[in-house]
Design an enzyme around this catalytic site. Structure first.
Site, mmCIF file in Angstrom:
data_model
loop_
_atom_site.group_PDB
_atom_site.id
_atom_site.type_symbol
_atom_site.label_atom_id
_atom_site.label_comp_id
_atom_site.label_asym_id
_atom_site.label_seq_id
_atom_site.Cartn_x
_atom_site.Cartn_y
_atom_site.Cartn_z
ATOM 1 N N TYR A 156 0.858 -1.190 0.000
ATOM 2 C CA TYR A 156 0.000 0.000 0.000
ATOM 3 C C TYR A 156 0.888 1.232 0.000
ATOM 4 C CZ TYR A 156 -3.334 3.538 1.677
ATOM 5 O OH TYR A 156 -4.111 4.653 1.817
ATOM 6 N N ASP A 251 9.267 2.612 -0.023
ATOM 7 C CA ASP A 251 8.227 3.304 0.731
ATOM 8 C C ASP A 251 8.390 2.882 2.190
ATOM 9 O OD1 ASP A 251 6.031 4.347 1.951
ATOM 10 O OD2 ASP A 251 4.575 3.619 0.480
ATOM 11 N N LYS A 279 4.241 8.927 9.105
ATOM 12 C CA LYS A 279 4.015 8.325 10.416
ATOM 13 C C LYS A 279 5.059 8.777 11.453
ATOM 14 C CE LYS A 279 0.940 4.987 8.488
ATOM 15 N NZ LYS A 279 1.010 4.327 7.207
HETATM 16 C C1 LIG Z 1 0.386 4.792 5.830
HETATM 17 C C2 LIG Z 1 1.125 4.533 4.577
HETATM 18 C C3 LIG Z 1 1.056 5.379 3.463
HETATM 19 C C4 LIG Z 1 0.118 6.543 3.398
HETATM 20 O O1 LIG Z 1 0.384 7.505 4.362
HETATM 21 P P1 LIG Z 1 -0.796 8.538 4.756
HETATM 22 O O2 LIG Z 1 -0.130 9.465 5.717
HETATM 23 O O3 LIG Z 1 -1.885 7.704 5.358
HETATM 24 O O4 LIG Z 1 -1.218 9.204 3.500
HETATM 25 C C5 LIG Z 1 1.884 5.133 2.388
HETATM 26 N N1 LIG Z 1 2.715 4.081 2.378
HETATM 27 C C6 LIG Z 1 2.801 3.232 3.412
HETATM 28 C C7 LIG Z 1 3.766 2.108 3.369
HETATM 29 C C8 LIG Z 1 1.982 3.416 4.540
HETATM 30 O O5 LIG Z 1 2.043 2.540 5.543
#
Ligand SMILES: *Cc1c(COP(=O)(O)O)cnc(C)c1O
Length: 442
Positions: A156, A251, A279
């Site tokens: 994701y 990511d 995060k």
């Molecule tokens: C949470 C997450 C996102 C998206 O971040 P948001 O701050 O919710 O837009 C993208 N990539 C990964 C791996 C994530 O865990």
């Protein structure tokens, strides 16, 4: 402490106050939530409406307390309302909420991130993980002059249109929109490959390698369960990208600053060309970031011609929360303490899961963990996930909630330890889980 009746009563989720507030929420907000997974759609019942949180404890509007392993879905590595973060944010607020001009906090946090992460020379801050990914992909396309993007099924990367893709049924690698509202044309330049599959990846590069701007991957896929990858798979990916002039984007929105200051790149000893963060780097405030070598980052406006901007990017309050979080982790040896607690968790939960009437196993890396149901071994690919997990997880979830222990309201979301957790919290989780598993019909 809770008997069968107690857990049955709790099956509804939130108590009367939560129900009443959530009823109001559903009238004014779609599904009552501002991010879909917060709704209890996957487990049934009414979400807890939260009043406050401190350390490892969240309190709902009914005054019920829960031992929390959600940690706001990853950011709160120091636990809720850590005094140092609260003090930094409070002081920053008093100096002004936003300037729309360079500030010292964003420079200091950028220095911290650049010094921590392998290969990173420059970083730019944005306001969410989604935005970080979107900007990194645009940069990759601008810097390479290529259009195709490859992602992996089960990973994701936020809700940007062209990454909301699922593998098409016919040709496994062509992306199909996985959300209404995403035109097929928007995903025509996206390819989807399975995780843990060197052959498919090699074939994809053989056919289209010279057109692929970037491959984006969660090096520790943590949004569809915890699909721990073999190092060799990531090494092959790194090599294929290098050989074809394709940029590799890690990511690290979840794994960054959780596995350690160097994230998954440090853990695997593999350096991506670009990395995205979110995060933890915002310490609980809305922050994302992306970065790489100067030679790539110079393509961004105002230096280069890849446009990217944000009114609240580098916001001083958010930057202060991130700085306080990273400095506290460093000062208090946070990452090695979390690793040790993670190992204790594995030792403690594994025997409990081994005694489960339904096959269950633990996937864990550092302070990230996930209970894989209907799986004697944790799966490595999205295709290997057992769809029967959902119903079984819902029972375990509500049973734990009835015992005052909160994990994510979805079978495919992972759990987190924070530095606020202690061994006795892990023991409490293990006991509650053993009781919940014991109440399952074999
Ligand atoms: C949470 C997450 C996102 C998206 O971040 P948001 O701050 O919710 O837009 C993208 N990539 C990964 C791996 C994530 O865990």
């Amino acid at each position: 402490m809770s008997d069968a009746n107690g857990s049955a009563a709790a099956r509804a989720g939130g108590g009367p106050e939560s129900v009443s507030w959530f009823e109001r929420a559903t009238r004014v907000t779609p599904g009552g939530v501002n991010s879909p997974v917060r709704g209890f759609g996957a487990v049934g019942g009414t979400p807890l409406v939260i009043r406050s949180a401190q350390g490892t404890t969240v309190v709902d509007v009914d005054g019920r307390e829960y031992l929390d392993f959600v940690g706001s879905w990853g950011p709160l590595i120091l636990g809720h309302a850590h005094p140092k973060v609260v003090a930094a944010v409070t002081a920053a607020c008093a100096r002004g909420m936003s300037y729309g001009a360079p500030c010292t906090e964003e420079i200091e946090l950028a220095e911290e991130v650049v010094a921590s992460y392998p290969g990173l020379e420059q970083v730019r801050f944005v306001s969410s993980g989604t935005e970080a990914v979107m900007s990194a992909v645009r940069l990759a396309r601008g810097a390479t002059g290529r259009d195709l993007i490859v992602k992996f099924s089960g990973c994701y990367h936020g809700h940007v249109d062209y990454l909301l893709v699922a593998a098409g049924s016919g040709l496994a690698t062509f992306g199909q929109p996985s959300s209404a509202g995403v035109p097929e044309d928007f995903t025509a330049l996206s390819r989807v490959a399975p995780l843990d599959d060197v052959d498919t990846l090699t074939r994809l590069f053989a056919v289209e390698g010279s057109r692929i701007a970037a491959v984006i991957i969660e090096p520790v896929p943590a949004n569809n369960g915890l699909l721990l990858q073999r190092r060799e798979f990531l090494e092959t990916l790194r090599k294929l990208c290098t050989d074809h002039g394709t940029l590799l984007i890690f990511d690290e929105v979840i794994s960054g600053f959780r596995l350690g200051p160097a994230g998954a790149a440090g853990h695997f000893g593999i350096t991506p060309d670009l990395a995205t963060f979110g995060k933890i780097v915002g310490g609980g405030m809305p922050v994302g970031a992306f970065g790489g070598r100067r030679e790539l980052m110079r393509h961004l406006s105002p230096e280069g011609n890849v446009y990217q901007a944000g009114t609240l990017s580098g916001n001083p309050i958010a930057m202060s929360a991130g700085l306080a979080t990273l400095r506290t982790l460093r000062d208090e040896d946070g990452w090695s303490r979390l690793d040790a607690l993670g190992r204790y968790l594995a030792e403690t939960l594994s025997p409990v899961l081994a005694g489960s009437p339904v096959p269950a196993s633990l996937a864990r890396l550092g302070s990230m963990f996930w209970i894989a149901l209907h799986a004697a071994e944790p799966p490595r690919t999205a295709e290997a996930l057992d769809p029967r997990c959902g119903a079984l997880y819902a029972k375990i979830f509500h049973d734990l909630l009835g015992q005052g222990v909160a994990i994510a309201p979805s079978a495919f979301e992972i759990a987190f330890l924070s530095t606020a957790h202690e061994r006795r919290d892990v023991d409490r989780l293990a006991d509650a889980l053993a009781a919940a598993l014991g109440r399952l019909e074999p």
